[in-house]
Design an enzyme around this catalytic site. Structure first.
Site, mmCIF file in Angstrom:
data_model
loop_
_atom_site.group_PDB
_atom_site.id
_atom_site.type_symbol
_atom_site.label_atom_id
_atom_site.label_comp_id
_atom_site.label_asym_id
_atom_site.label_seq_id
_atom_site.Cartn_x
_atom_site.Cartn_y
_atom_site.Cartn_z
ATOM 1 N N ASP A 138 36.781 -6.745 52.799
ATOM 2 C CA ASP A 138 36.738 -6.101 51.327
ATOM 3 C C ASP A 138 35.532 -5.712 50.830
ATOM 4 O O ASP A 138 35.168 -4.658 51.020
ATOM 5 C CB ASP A 138 37.362 -7.316 50.312
ATOM 6 N N ASP A 139 34.707 -6.762 50.473
ATOM 7 C CA ASP A 139 33.211 -6.568 49.999
ATOM 8 C C ASP A 139 32.477 -7.651 50.579
ATOM 9 O O ASP A 139 32.033 -8.384 49.730
ATOM 10 C CB ASP A 139 33.187 -6.380 48.469
ATOM 11 N N GLU A 178 47.106 -7.748 44.044
ATOM 12 C CA GLU A 178 45.898 -8.604 44.380
ATOM 13 C C GLU A 178 46.031 -9.533 43.102
ATOM 14 O O GLU A 178 45.985 -10.782 43.240
ATOM 15 C CB GLU A 178 44.367 -7.789 44.185
ATOM 16 N N HIS A 237 35.157 -1.659 51.516
ATOM 17 C CA HIS A 237 34.564 -0.837 50.593
ATOM 18 C C HIS A 237 33.293 -0.625 50.783
ATOM 19 O O HIS A 237 32.412 -1.592 50.919
ATOM 20 C CB HIS A 237 34.873 -1.397 48.964
ATOM 21 N N HIS A 272 40.344 -2.664 55.217
ATOM 22 C CA HIS A 272 40.058 -2.876 54.068
ATOM 23 C C HIS A 272 38.514 -3.124 53.643
ATOM 24 O O HIS A 272 38.280 -4.315 53.931
ATOM 25 C CB HIS A 272 41.006 -3.840 53.547
ATOM 26 N N HIS A 280 45.659 -0.353 46.835
ATOM 27 C CA HIS A 280 45.604 -1.823 46.314
ATOM 28 C C HIS A 280 46.686 -2.167 45.338
ATOM 29 O O HIS A 280 47.095 -1.366 44.253
ATOM 30 C CB HIS A 280 44.210 -2.051 45.550
HETATM 31 N N1 HPA Z 1 39.991 -4.909 44.315
HETATM 32 C C1 HPA Z 1 40.062 -3.753 43.345
HETATM 33 N N2 HPA Z 1 39.103 -2.960 43.457
HETATM 34 C C2 HPA Z 1 37.900 -3.153 44.295
HETATM 35 C C3 HPA Z 1 37.996 -4.016 45.162
HETATM 36 C C4 HPA Z 1 38.948 -5.098 45.310
HETATM 37 O O1 HPA Z 1 39.172 -6.072 46.042
HETATM 38 N N3 HPA Z 1 36.866 -4.002 46.077
HETATM 39 C C5 HPA Z 1 36.320 -3.079 45.558
HETATM 40 N N4 HPA Z 1 36.969 -2.358 44.450
HETATM 41 ZN ZN ZN Z 2 39.437 -4.014 48.063
#
Ligand code: HPA
Ligand code: ZN
Length: 336
Positions: free
Chosen positions: A275-276, A197, A16, A14, A194
């Site tokens: 994630d990011d 969340e 991006h 996971h 996703h």
């Molecule tokens: N959630 C949804 N969209 C996203 C995320 C995330 O954590 N990171 C990059 N795009």
């Molecule tokens: Zn994500």
């Protein structure tokens, strides 16, 4: 412990790629491309990383992505990530990218895929990181646009491992995207999304039952539905969790409140990912370490999480087994 955790053979599932854009890199790309960022300096950009929820992050994330314009930008971004990932023990990375963020401002699909793809090939050689690419649809845009993006991707399908679904979750349920997922499945692509969340547990159910996904990205809200948690455990459906992300985006107030440990105890196939990472304060190794510290996870738990990550990859069985053997050898030799 830190050395042990960073050396643990693991998969990142996971991540991006646009979320690995470090502020310094964003300004360097802006300068070489002659585009301007809506922030005066690296410090001002970093100061904007004070998020209140998912949308407040996405606004900054999409604003910085405008500096990515050339194949070289996508290459440099990706190779920098792979180098960091390798230093954190990542042996396999299944990486998300958001084509619509780029094609929507006139960057050709091929520029994005060629740049990322060349770095993935070099990353395999230079760092020994095996990888795959997952194309995510932006769920805040109409499903028709996801379908149009899928059609644009048709000439590149051999470069893609799967499809995913990301961006603003609440109000954009999985059920809207059944058609494009059906097409992706018919082309032999692997399916993830996703879900749960910020959105409800029902979105996790929809992703499983209507989209047919094989893994759930995040999935923290599944805990609201005990029957769903039991199903996730029974069917061994992996959750690609991202603890530092969830705290930055206020899904949990504190890392100590995160439900990853409880879900692990419930037998769910939990994994830890970043994630990011450029926005959320840590790459995958740091996510493992900080989560372990906050939740009181021991070495055995982290080995289980790493094992889950390798089992949850979309690798062919032989390749998966080779990585699991590597993990076993590492644990046998280096247990702290
Ligand atoms: N959630 C949804 N969209 C996203 C995320 C995330 O954590 N990171 C990059 N795009
Ligand atoms: Zn994500």
């Amino acid at each position: 412990m830190e050395e042990f955790v960073r050396g643990l053979p693991k998969a990142e599932l996971h991540l991006h790629i646009e979320g690995t854009l470090e502020p310094e890199m964003a300004f360097a790309f802006a300068e070489r491309n002659g585009v301007s960022l809506p922030y005066p300096s690296v410090d001002a950009l970093r100061a904007a990383y004070d998020f209140t929820d998912l949308q407040s992050f996405l606004d900054v994330y999409y604003a910085t992505a405008v500096v990515l314009r050339t194949e070289a930008d996508f290459y440099d971004l990706t190779i920098a990530y792979l180098e960091r990932a390798a230093a954190d023990g990542v042996r396999r990375a299944e990486i998300f990218f958001d084509p619509q963020t780029h094609t929507g401002r006139g960057i050709p699909f091929g520029t994005v895929v060629d740049g990322i793809g060349a770095a993935l090939a070099d990353g395999r050689e230079r760092f020994g990181v095996s990888s795959g690419l997952i194309m995510c649809f932006l769920r805040h845009l109409p499903p028709d646009e996801a379908t149009a993006t899928f059609e644009e991707a048709l000439p590149y399908l051999d470069r893609l491992l799967g499809v995913g679904l990301d961006s603003s979750e609440v109000g954009n349920p999985p059920e809207l995207f059944t058609e494009v997922y059906e097409r992706a499945r018919s082309e032999g692509l692997r399916l993830v999304a996703h879900a749960g969340e910020e959105g409800p547990a029902d979105y996790v159910r929809q992703a499983l039952d209507l989209l047919g996904v094989e893994r759930i990205d995040h999935g923290v809200r599944a805990e609201d539905d005990p029957e769903l948690v039991a199903r996730l455990a029974r069917e061994r459906i992996p959750l690609t969790m991202c603890p530092l992300s969830n705290v930055k985006l206020k899904v949990f107030d504190r890392l100590e409140d995160h439900n990853l440990g409880r879900l692990l105890d419930a037998g769910v196939m939990v994994t830890i990912n970043s994630d990011d990472p450029a926005f959320f304060g840590g790459y995958v190794g740091t996510n493992y370490l900080r989560t372990a510290e906050a939740l009181g996870l021991g070495p055995d738990d982290l080995v289980q999480v790493a094992r889950n990550s390798l089992e949850a990859t979309f690798l062919p069985d032989d390749d998966k087994q080779a990585l699991l053997d590597e993990l076993d050898a590492y644990v046998g030799a280096d247990a702290p």
